[in-house]
Design a protein around this motif. Structure first.
Motif, short mmCIF file in Angstrom:
data_model
loop_
_atom_site.label_atom_id
_atom_site.label_comp_id
_atom_site.label_asym_id
_atom_site.label_seq_id
_atom_site.Cartn_x
_atom_site.Cartn_y
_atom_site.Cartn_z
N ALA A 323 0.83 -1.21 0.00
CA ALA A 323 0.00 0.00 0.00
C ALA A 323 0.86 1.26 0.00
N LYS A 324 1.93 1.25 0.77
CA LYS A 324 2.79 2.43 0.82
C LYS A 324 3.45 2.67 -0.53
N SER A 325 3.88 1.57 -1.16
CA SER A 325 4.55 1.74 -2.45
C SER A 325 3.57 2.19 -3.50
N SER A 326 2.34 1.61 -3.47
CA SER A 326 1.39 2.02 -4.51
C SER A 326 0.92 3.44 -4.26
N ALA A 327 1.02 3.91 -3.01
CA ALA A 327 0.67 5.31 -2.73
C ALA A 327 1.84 6.25 -3.03
N GLY A 328 2.92 5.70 -3.57
CA GLY A 328 4.06 6.54 -3.95
C GLY A 328 4.91 6.95 -2.76
N ARG A 329 4.86 6.16 -1.67
CA ARG A 329 5.66 6.51 -0.49
C ARG A 329 6.61 5.36 -0.08
N PRO A 330 7.45 4.86 -0.99
CA PRO A 330 8.31 3.73 -0.62
C PRO A 330 9.28 4.07 0.50
N ALA A 365 -3.52 -7.02 17.87
CA ALA A 365 -4.75 -6.89 18.67
C ALA A 365 -4.42 -6.24 20.02
N ALA A 366 -3.25 -6.54 20.56
CA ALA A 366 -2.87 -5.99 21.86
C ALA A 366 -2.38 -4.55 21.75
N TYR A 367 -1.90 -4.17 20.59
CA TYR A 367 -1.36 -2.82 20.39
C TYR A 367 -2.04 -2.17 19.19
N PRO A 368 -3.33 -1.82 19.34
CA PRO A 368 -4.03 -1.25 18.18
C PRO A 368 -3.44 0.09 17.77
N LEU A 369 -3.59 0.41 16.50
CA LEU A 369 -3.08 1.68 15.98
C LEU A 369 -4.07 2.79 16.28
N GLU A 370 -3.59 3.94 16.66
CA GLU A 370 -4.49 5.08 16.86
C GLU A 370 -4.43 6.04 15.68
N VAL A 371 -3.22 6.26 15.18
CA VAL A 371 -3.10 7.15 14.02
C VAL A 371 -2.96 6.26 12.80
N GLN A 372 -3.76 6.52 11.77
CA GLN A 372 -3.68 5.71 10.56
C GLN A 372 -2.28 5.78 9.97
N PRO A 373 -1.70 4.65 9.68
CA PRO A 373 -0.36 4.68 9.08
C PRO A 373 -0.42 5.05 7.60
N ALA A 374 0.75 5.35 7.08
CA ALA A 374 0.83 5.73 5.67
C ALA A 374 0.36 4.59 4.79
N GLY A 375 -0.35 4.93 3.74
CA GLY A 375 -0.69 3.94 2.73
C GLY A 375 -1.89 3.09 3.06
N MET A 376 -2.57 3.34 4.19
CA MET A 376 -3.78 2.58 4.47
C MET A 376 -4.86 3.04 3.51
#
Ligand code: FMN
Length: 691
Positions: A323-330, A365-376
């Motif tokens: 996803a990151k690569s297809s979003a142009g953020r390798p 599951a134990a460490y959910p993400l709060e800020v959406q990461p790049a390329g989601m």
């Protein structure tokens, strides 16, 4: 790479497949579902599960799922729901360990084509009789039928890496003289019968991938040409894709370690693709092993070497690599460094698999993400917080009121803590005394085959600003300067342990950090003795035998190094380097999948490795040591490097304590004993989440 493709009736949006990984947490449906969900959402075209045993005696150990069991049904349900909800596709790998099974798992004697001792499972299996062969084929069929009924999108038959199906195909482990062995044609019978049974049970349109060994890299095994012939036969018999594996657990040539050059095994898959083309069998070929960037994958696909690329560990390091690569953020991809420390080494035991550079892997599951990461797919606008002050980007605005935290030290623990805190919306300032971030990863990145450690630094150099972390390098921050922060994370790392060497004025003596800083000067000396022989000393020796120490290897140099270290006889020239250890094994602390290969690399250059020796004193000719049998021995040396462990760097923590500032200590600064980067990254995640 981003061209759609198909495996039989299964249409895939692009050419990157997430390869099979047994995870040791398959019996935890919540963890498994969360793990797969992120990888499906992150863009894997197809995910292949870890090996699922088709029956109990084929299990690879207690943590393997067995098809048809309650635990399997639960895991399959959770994994399928997670992957399909995220828009992905899931293939079940059908696995039988054969002579790589362990009798202690279920008290069942391992079964194999012939009773050939296995150094991996340390047992001699029983030769399968015709009824056992027929039953095993039925078990493969039953597992395939169930996979289709449960809703899997495909199955992959595990026919490589030295497991049962591969054992039948190999002249080294199939010594039979019946319908199932005796010559190349009969050695093909079992793999083809497994394919037929699976194809029959799963139904004509159901996609079946066959993981086929391209080269066993085991003395006495069948030559690659025999596997190319098997590939053609499998294609003709209805396999929808061939995923080319390489090597066995017993191989003495490394296939997955960092010192294996990127894409080294692609030519093996390319050869099989060429043979299929010659026979007009248009079945897609999947290449795998040590392809850790989409750039390498693109090159292999563009050159027509393979039709799909399987990446396994790169999806541990970064679920969103596609996803990151297809979003142009390798530049935001967290790259697999092939250290194997939290993945393959754990999968060989029972500890849940994770990833050194991504300690969330397996613990999503134990460490959910709060800020959406790049390329989601549903992530926020990227780069929006890049140049903004901490906490003010759109992704972070809801947390802007949180008090700022200082992180002191930008080695593995500090980098991970800063990223984790910032991803929870905490404003972070990261201080580093050195001119650049990375800590001891900067040293590791110089070692031949370990340049990818610098990719981890590149990742944090981009990810931290994206998260709004302010980075202050070249600042040895003092406690008094940190009073304005609500909390300080002390990640100041370690200092080399000093040892008392009588006569140290006789020779130049330097610590390992100084040695890493000047490898070319040391290499130019006729003799170098390294006192201490753990992982850092082994890395240093590998650096010193490099023809161009400290300079990045070209692809050509990496290929030449690999050939020198693993295809020739052991070195006879004395490299002038001696590793000396008082107690324990050379390279203790290096994981089991890597240690043997690292030592082989040193042996190939004639590095001397001595254990059970005590340094008595230095002379102008070298070190006088007492050997394991008590006699004295002179080790000729022009310089001595001390790599005898590390001690905690606690200066800042003491200052904060005295001043009454709240702080936590993580990584090497907390405990240098048995420090490794897996622990440092994990502590960064845990501390960053807890604050
Ligand atoms: N390969 C299989 O075919 N079946 C398995 O169950 C399996 N388990 C693995 C478990 C772990 C933790 C890892 C890292 C690899 C495993 N592999 C397994 C091998 C991978 O599929 C792959 O061939 C290997 O990791 C090299 O590819 P990579 O460099 O892309 O990681």
């Amino acid at each position: 790479m981003f061209t759609p493709g198909a495996i039989g009736t299964l249409n895939l949006p692009h050419r990157i497949v997430m390869g099979s990984m047994h995870l040791n947490f398959e019996s935890d449906p919540r963890a498994l579902g969360a793990f797969y969900a992120e990888r499906a959402a992150g863009g894997a075209a197809l995910i292949v599960t870890g090996g699922t045993a088709v029956n109990r005696e084929g299990s690879g150990g207690r943590t393997y799922l067995v098809s048809g069991s309650g635990a399997f049904q639960e895991a399959a349900g959770a994994a399928l729901e997670a992957v399909h909800d995220a828009g992905g596709r899931l293939a079940l790998q059908l696995f039988h360990a054969g002579r790589y099974a362990f009798e202690e798992t279920y008290g069942l004697r391992p079964l194999a084509p012939s009773p050939v001792w296995s150094a991996y499972s340390r047992s001699t299996p029983a030769a399968m009789n015709p009824e056992q062969i027929a039953q095993t084929l039925e078990d493969f069929a039953g597992a395939a039928r169930l996979a289709r009924e449960l809703g899997f999108d495909a199955v992959e038959i595990m026919g490589s890496e030295g497991y049962l199906v591969n054992q039948f195909a190999s002249a080294a482990t199939n010594l039979r003289d019946d319908d199932w062995g005796g010559d190349a044609v009969r050695r093909r019978a079992f793999p083809l019968a497994v394919l037929a049974a699976v194809r029959d049970a799963a139904g004509p349109g159901f996609p079946v991938i066959f993981r086929l060994s391209g080269d066993d890299l085991v003395p006495g095994s069948s030559p690659p040409a025999e596997y190319a012939a098997l590939a053609t036969a499998l294609a003709a018999a209805g396999a929808d894709a061939l995923n080319i594996g390489i090597g066995w657990h017993e191989s003495q040539i490394p296939t997955v370690q960092a010192l294996v050059p990127h894409g080294h095994w692609l030519p093996v898959a390319a050869r099989i693709k060429a043979v299929l083309a010659e026979h007009a069998c248009p079945v897609p070929v999947i290449g795998s092993n040590r392809i850790n960037s989409l750039g390498q994958a693109e090159a292999a696909l563009a050159a027509g070497q393979v039709d799909f690329v399987s990446m396994a560990r790169p999806f541990l390091a970064d679920p969103r690599i596609v996803a990151k690569s297809s979003a142009g953020r390798p530049e935001l991809v967290n790259t697999c460094i092939a250290c194997n420390e939290a993945c393959i080494d754990r999968s060989l035991g029972t500890e849940p698999v994770s990833c050194l550079v991504n300690p969330r892997a397996g613990r999503e599951a134990a460490y959910p993400l709060e800020v959406q990461p790049a390329g989601m797919r549903s992530g926020p606008a990227e780069g929006s917080s890049r140049s903004a002050p901490a906490g003010s980007g759109p992704a972070l605005s809801r947390f802007a009121a949180r008090p700022a935290v200082a992180v002191a030290g930008a080695g593995p623990a500090g980098l991970q803590a800063a990223a984790t805190l910032a991803s929870h919306g905490v404003p972070v300032v990261l201080f580093e005394a050195e001119p650049g971030i990375g800590g001891q990863f900067l040293l590791a990145g110089k070692v031949p085959g370990k340049a990818d450690f610098l990719e981890t630094i590149r990742y944090f150099e981009h990810e931290l600003p994206r998260l709004g972390v302010r980075i202050r390098t070249g600042v040895r921050v003092q406690a008094a300067e940190l009073t304005g922060f609500s909390h300080v994370v002390v990640a100041t790392g370690v200092l080399p342990r000093t040892v008392t060497l009588p006569g140290r004025e006789m020779l130049p003596v330097l610590d390992y950090r100084a040695a890493f800083a000047a490898p070319a000067a040391l290499r130019a000396l006729p003799g170098v003795a390294v006192v201490g022989a753990g992982g850092i000393a082994v890395d240093l020796a590998h650096l010193l035998i490099s023809p161009t120490p400290g300079r990045p290897e070209t692809a050509q140099q990496a290929a030449e190094r690999f050939a020198r270290e693993f295809s020739g006889p052991p070195g006879t020239d004395h490299a002038g380097i001696t590793l000396l250890r008082r107690g324990g094994r050379i390279g203790a602390g290096i994981g089991p999948s890597t240690r043997w290969a690292a030592l082989q690399a040193l042996r190939s250059a004639g590095v001397r490795m001595l254990t059970g020796v005590t340094v008595r004193y230095l002379t102008d000719a070298g070190l006088l040591v007492s050997g394991p049998e008590g006699g004295d021995l002179l080790i000729p040396a022009d310089a001595v490097v001390v790599a005898a462990g590390q001690v905690e760097n606690t200066e800042l923590a003491r200052g904060l304590q005295a001043q009454g500032t709240a702080f936590s200590v993580i990584g090497g600064a907390a405990s240098a004993a048995g420090l490794n980067a897996v622990r440092a990254f994990a502590e960064g995640l845990e501390c960053g989440t807890a604050l």
